[in-house]
Design an enzyme around this catalytic site. Structure first.
Site, PDB file in Angstrom:
ATOM      1  N   HIS A 121      38.566  48.236  46.870  1.00  0.00           N
ATOM      2  CA  HIS A 121      37.915  47.830  48.115  1.00  0.00           C
ATOM      3  C   HIS A 121      38.898  47.668  49.261  1.00  0.00           C
ATOM      4  O   HIS A 121      38.470  47.553  50.416  1.00  0.00           O
ATOM      5  CB  HIS A 121      37.102  46.548  47.903  1.00  0.00           C
ATOM      6  CG  HIS A 121      37.915  45.319  47.648  1.00  0.00           C
ATOM      7  ND1 HIS A 121      38.351  44.956  46.397  1.00  0.00           N
ATOM      8  CD2 HIS A 121      38.371  44.342  48.497  1.00  0.00           C
ATOM      9  CE1 HIS A 121      39.022  43.816  46.471  1.00  0.00           C
ATOM     10  NE2 HIS A 121      39.055  43.421  47.736  1.00  0.00           N
ATOM     11  N   HIS A 186      44.241  34.180  54.539  1.00  0.00           N
ATOM     12  CA  HIS A 186      43.570  33.653  53.352  1.00  0.00           C
ATOM     13  C   HIS A 186      44.585  33.475  52.233  1.00  0.00           C
ATOM     14  O   HIS A 186      45.662  34.081  52.242  1.00  0.00           O
ATOM     15  CB  HIS A 186      42.402  34.522  52.890  1.00  0.00           C
ATOM     16  CG  HIS A 186      42.731  35.940  52.492  1.00  0.00           C
ATOM     17  ND1 HIS A 186      43.191  36.896  53.372  1.00  0.00           N
ATOM     18  CD2 HIS A 186      42.635  36.567  51.297  1.00  0.00           C
ATOM     19  CE1 HIS A 186      43.344  38.051  52.747  1.00  0.00           C
ATOM     20  NE2 HIS A 186      43.021  37.876  51.472  1.00  0.00           N
TER      21      HIS A 186
END
Length: 311
Positions: A121, A186
């Site tokens: 992804h 993140h």
């Protein structure tokens, strides 16, 4: 002479595919999805003949048995298909890909290349949401962003500039868009491969080393580890970085080391390398941010931005 007509940067999260119901009530999630839709429309209006897609590897196509810094897919490219992302063969501009590798070598880089590349992804999420019909051939460029030592941010800037030069000198007349996938801030519960502190760390490193032919066997526990992580998002860093990209001046961030970047914005922020390379490939530019939201449920500062070359 071909030209780079547009750059797009977009965060990715497979949770958008698998757990949308958990965030359907959040304005930020809808704003991010709408930002992708706007970017998709702007990309379609440019009518690109090919896309250079720069992204990361999440240990599904690359493993610790061999981890190059930069890899270009020049032949068959397969989507891993995890979490509802595109699977199977993807259309590839093999002529542009081969020219890119040759040009990068001539420019002082030593890229790996693959005639049978599996991408996850880190490449396919952007294709799924920015080019859902997959009707434009791609050249995937995968940067190592999670298995240290990592290429420096400035080296990724130089890579992007070299990609831009290669496109403009390919002897064709293609309109090429460059997509960056990944980031922003993140923190993933991923250890450094040489520094495991607990059973989860050791499990992940084992998966990263031995999962080439069996990564699905590790997926359930791996997903549980990620879903149990606490969010760590630095919204101030993300907005500052988006301003750098859209203003065309990424210089202030290039001096950060990998450790400094992780300390400020989390280990997942290493993925801004794709944005840095994208911006450098476009060159002097103007742009704007289409969406930004700090989404704790996705663990990530989610941004979408577009840039265009200055006339």
């Amino acid at each position: 002479m071909s030209s780079v007509v547009m750059g797009v940067g977009a965060s990715h999260s497979t949770l958008m595919n698998t757990h949308w119901a958990e965030v359907d009530h959040l304005k930020g999630a809808h704003a991010f999805r709408d930002g992708l839709g706007t970017a998709r429309q702007l990309l379609a209006e440019q009518g690109p003949d090919a896309l250079v897609v720069i992204g990361s590897n999440h240990f599904r196509g690359f493993f610790l048995d061999m981890m190059p810094a930069f890899t270009v897919g020049v032949g068959e490219v397969l989507g891993a298909g995890e979490a509802g992302t595109p699977s199977g063969p993807l259309p590839v501009d093999t002529d542009l890909a081969r020219h890119l590798v040759d040009s990068l070598v001539g420019d002082g880089f030593d890229p790996a290349f693959s005639l049978r590349l599996t991408v996850d992804h880190g490449i396919t999420h952007s294709l799924q949401h920015l080019l859902p019909d997959l009707d434009v051939p791609i050249v995937p460029v995968v940067i190592n962003m999670f298995a240290p030592p990592l290429p420096s941010l400035d080296r990724c800037r130089a890579l992007g500039e070299a990609i831009g030069r290669a496109v403009r000198a390919d002897g064709s007349a293609k309109r090429v868009a460059v997509i960056a996938s990944g980031g922003l801030s993140h923190q993933l519960p991923w250890p450094k491969w040489f520094e495991t502190l607990n059973d989860d760390d050791r499990f992940l490193v084992e998966a990263w080393l031995n999962g080439r032919d069996s990564w699905s066997e590790y997926e359930v526990r791996r997903r549980q580890i990620i879903r149990a992580a606490r969010p760590r998002i630095n919204e101030e860093f993300d907005r500052r970085f988006l301003d750098m990209v859209t203003s065309g001046d990424i210089g202030p961030v290039l001096g950060l080391t990998s450790d400094e970047l992780a300390a400020e914005a989390g280990n997942g922020a290493q993925e801004i390398r794709s944005w840095i390379a994208m911006k450098a490939a476009v060159g002097p530019c103007t742009g704007h941010t289409l969406a930004y939201s700090a989404i704790d449920e996705w663990l990530t500062g989610m941004g979408v931005a577009v840039i265009e070359p200055r006339p």
